[in-house]
Motif scaffolding. Structure first.
Motif, mmCIF file in Angstrom:
data_model
loop_
_atom_site.group_PDB
_atom_site.id
_atom_site.type_symbol
_atom_site.label_atom_id
_atom_site.label_comp_id
_atom_site.label_asym_id
_atom_site.label_seq_id
_atom_site.Cartn_x
_atom_site.Cartn_y
_atom_site.Cartn_z
ATOM 1 N N ARG A 114 25.279 -7.758 -7.292
ATOM 2 C CA ARG A 114 25.916 -6.660 -7.256
ATOM 3 C C ARG A 114 26.481 -6.638 -5.829
ATOM 4 O O ARG A 114 27.235 -5.468 -5.430
ATOM 5 C CB ARG A 114 25.271 -5.233 -7.688
ATOM 6 C CG ARG A 114 25.197 -5.077 -9.158
ATOM 7 C CD ARG A 114 24.454 -4.151 -9.494
ATOM 8 N NE ARG A 114 23.065 -4.655 -9.541
ATOM 9 C CZ ARG A 114 21.687 -4.084 -9.753
ATOM 10 N NH1 ARG A 114 21.806 -2.761 -9.735
ATOM 11 N NH2 ARG A 114 20.331 -4.557 -9.857
ATOM 12 N N GLU B 162 20.436 -18.404 -11.549
ATOM 13 C CA GLU B 162 21.343 -17.180 -11.490
ATOM 14 C C GLU B 162 22.485 -17.399 -12.627
ATOM 15 O O GLU B 162 22.926 -18.537 -12.566
ATOM 16 C CB GLU B 162 22.160 -17.071 -10.084
ATOM 17 C CG GLU B 162 23.423 -16.239 -9.853
ATOM 18 C CD GLU B 162 23.033 -14.842 -10.400
ATOM 19 O OE1 GLU B 162 22.169 -14.279 -9.729
ATOM 20 O OE2 GLU B 162 23.920 -14.340 -11.193
ATOM 21 N N ASP C 198 16.780 -3.960 -7.623
ATOM 22 C CA ASP C 198 17.323 -2.402 -7.484
ATOM 23 C C ASP C 198 16.566 -1.321 -8.353
ATOM 24 O O ASP C 198 16.357 -0.642 -7.979
ATOM 25 C CB ASP C 198 18.689 -2.528 -7.697
ATOM 26 C CG ASP C 198 19.627 -1.494 -7.374
ATOM 27 O OD1 ASP C 198 19.929 -1.160 -6.278
ATOM 28 O OD2 ASP C 198 19.918 -0.538 -8.490
#
Ligand code: FAD
Length: 566
Positions: free
Chosen positions: A84, A77, A508
């Motif tokens: 988000r 990460e 996403d």
């Protein structure tokens, strides 16, 4: 009103509308809840490390499910756990008072998300959207004229005309009722028949073009009003240039209805996926990672393992190099172009084209903490709320009032904007943004001194300038369906050359419904299926996964010529 997490909202006793399809009608919600689990891998593969690039919702959901199957997810990460789903807290104030910088409201039709919220023990509450039942009042301010309303019926007739025009347009030009009935019934054949027809006819059409082509929207004034108030969350005119299919995916799955917020902040979901045990052994994904995630990935090389099997060699920001038989990438796809040094041959060329063509919406938010929910004080002259959830064509566009009880500090999202409206404030710092928004709101509420209630440093974000995001969420432009189909189906790799197998795109922007956490989860689960099969594992026969039933429900593949299928 706070209530325990529940299943999808039911309209008048009918079966609920869920985010089931329409492009790929697979029941992810049922799949993740099945007692037989998502799959298993051969004993010799158990404990194999799989790289998860991105510690947002999709990366951590994938990591958790792979851990349950017996694999060892290694999480990278670059920014912070949650991605988000970023809930900012105000120093010195209670942790449950948050500014939701990214995702903030979730439809009950997100049933896979609901499964994970339930599992994490998180509670949801009504979100104060415009004209929603739980919203004390709404002000619509357009061209200098403000209207105060509790329901749509309180607004002037032309707003109701616009709402009716939208319903009629969907019914007449987008098979709205038939599609929703088929989704409610989970009738995959009917969904595919209707949706394929819409894909063929509407992929090339913008949202605005679709409206202008409808007799119900002959009036320019109505199109303007609709852009301002729209449906559900309002303010849809910044989506006018996008492909009409993007809008239909939202409307047909009720993604914009009956929104709920996560009590105490939505970042708790990814954090709990990371920190809490994934099975009875008491081990968490964080434990599997030795208590900390790895930093940003800076290079991805396609290498070769025993017998020529593909391997993925990752270099990270700490300079460590590790090689994996499989990797899931969940960051926004543009990261592969400009942030991570990737082998040219990491993806097939058509997939690279799809990555390059991906289009993102920008989005900015500006939040302040105030001493109390003063907006509920009745105006002595009119008896109305002092201030309301506000939709306006001024710079602030959408203002949301977030109440934590009468005697507690409250949060105001002074402004939530997308695309051009977000660009208009891009160079401004937090204080300048607050000033601008207070000016807009001061024109709508001349007697209200919002500033006197502010008690903490403001918080703001513009996702298009966030180093590891470069945009809020994908929004396909006309003609992008083919790219999206390629990216979404990337998890089903049997048609790919063997050298391209084992690296999975998820997150996403790979989903059909970017900007909705449900879609991000769907792609994470696809990648889980892909990794398990790539490593020689299988799904239980009692609980077939998205790749097992792929051929029956695969998204329509458009041909080169208009009106043809591949
Ligand atoms: C402004 C905004 C409003 C939204 N509103 C809603 C909403 O109301 N409802 C809803 O359901 N959804 C909403 N969403 C969408 C929702 O936030 C997303 O669907 C979800 O959070 C995406 O999760 P993800 O894991 O796919 O991606 P992300 O959360 O983006 O996670 C990807 C992670 O990858 C990391 N990363 C990037 N590059 C690297 C690298 N080189 N190495 C390692 N890590 C890297 C990033 O830091 C990030 O943490 C909204 C999003 C935004 C931005």
């Amino acid at each position: 009103m706070t209530q325990p997490a529940t299943a999808a909202h039911h309209d008048d006793g009918a079966r609920p509308l869920t985010m089931f399809g329409p492009d790929f009608p697979f029941a992810y919600d049922d799949w993740v809840q099945h007692p037989d689990g998502l799959g298993s891998v051969p004993d010799e593969v158990r404990g194999t490390e799989v790289a998860i690039i991105g510690g947002g919702l999709s990366g951590l959901a994938a990591a958790r499910e792979l851990a349950r199957i017996g694999l060892k997810p290694v999480v990278y990460e670059a920014d912070r756990i949650g991605g988000r789903m970023r809930s900012e807290r105000f120093e010195g104030y209670d942790d449950d008072i948050v500014a939701e910088m990214g995702a903030m409201r979730f439809p009950p039709s997100s049933t896979t998300l609901q499964h994970y919220l339930d599992e994490a023990g998180l509670r949801t509450e009504d979100f104060p959207n415009p004209l929603a039942e739980a919203t004390p009042s709404t002000v619509v301010d357009l061209k200098g004229t403000a209207h105060y309303a509790r329901t749509l019926d309180d607004l002037p007739q032309e707003y109701r005309d616009v709402a009716r025009a939208w319903d009629a347009t969907l019914a007449d030009h987008a098979d709205g009722t038939e599609l929703q009935d088929a989704i409610r019934a989970r009738d995959t054949a009917r969904i595919r028949a209707v949706w394929s027809r819409l894909v063929e006819t509407l992929d090339d059409q913008t949202f605005y073009g679709f409206l202008t082509a409808s007799d119900h929207f002959r009036s320019f004034r109505h199109r303007e009003l609709f852009g301002q108030v729209g449906f559900g969350t309002g303010g849809w005119d910044t989506d006018y240039p996008n492909s009409m299919l993007e809008i239909l995916r939202v409307t047909c799955t009720a993604a914009d209805d009956h929104h709920r917020g996560v009590v105490g902040g939505c970042d708790q979901l990814p954090i709990r996926l990371w920190e809490t045990p994934f099975d009875g052994s008491g081990t968490s994904v964080r434990d599997l990672n030795g208590g900390a995630h790895r930093p940003a990935v800076t290079e991805i090389r396609r290498t070769v393992g025993p017998g020529g099997a593909p391997r993925y060699t990752l270099v990270d920001a700490a300079g460590e190099t590790r090689t994996y038989p499989a990797a899931i990438f969940t960051g926004q796809a543009w990261m592969l172009l400009n942030t991570i040094d990737c082998d040219d041959d990491l993806l097939p060329i058509d997939h690279w084209t799809a990555v390059e063509r991906t289009h993102y919406m920008g989005s900015s938010k500006v939040f302040v903490l105030v001493d109390r929910p003063f907006w509920l004080d009745p105006d002595p002259e009119t008896g109305r709320d002092t201030m309301s959830m506000t939709l306006t064509d001024r710079m602030s566009r959408g203002t949301y009032l977030l109440d934590h009880g009468p005697d507690r500090p409250a949060v105001i999202c002074l402004s939530y904007t997308w695309s051009d409206d977000s660009l208009k404030i891009l160079p401004l710092d937090a204080n300048a943004r607050v000033e601008l928004m207070l000016k807009s709101l001061g024109e709508i509420y001349p007697g209200v001194d919002i500033r006197s209630h502010i008690i903490a440093t403001p918080k703001t974000v513009s996702w298009e300038t966030e180093r590891y995001f470069m945009g809020a969420f994908k929004a396909n432009l006309p003609g992008h369906y083919r790219y999206q189909e390629r990216l979404f189906t990337h998890f089903k790799q049997d048609e790919l050359d063997p050298r391209h197998r084992g690296f999975f795109l998820a997150g996403d922007d790979i989903s059909w419904t970017a900007g909705w956490a449900e879609g991000a989860l769907q792609t994470a689960l696809n990648a889980v299926w892909g990794v398990v099969h790539h490593l020689g594992g299988a799904t239980p026969a009692t609980n077939p996964g998205p790749g097992d039933v792929f051929d029956e429900i695969a998204p329509v593949r458009l041909g080169d010529e208009r009106g043809t299928r591949a």
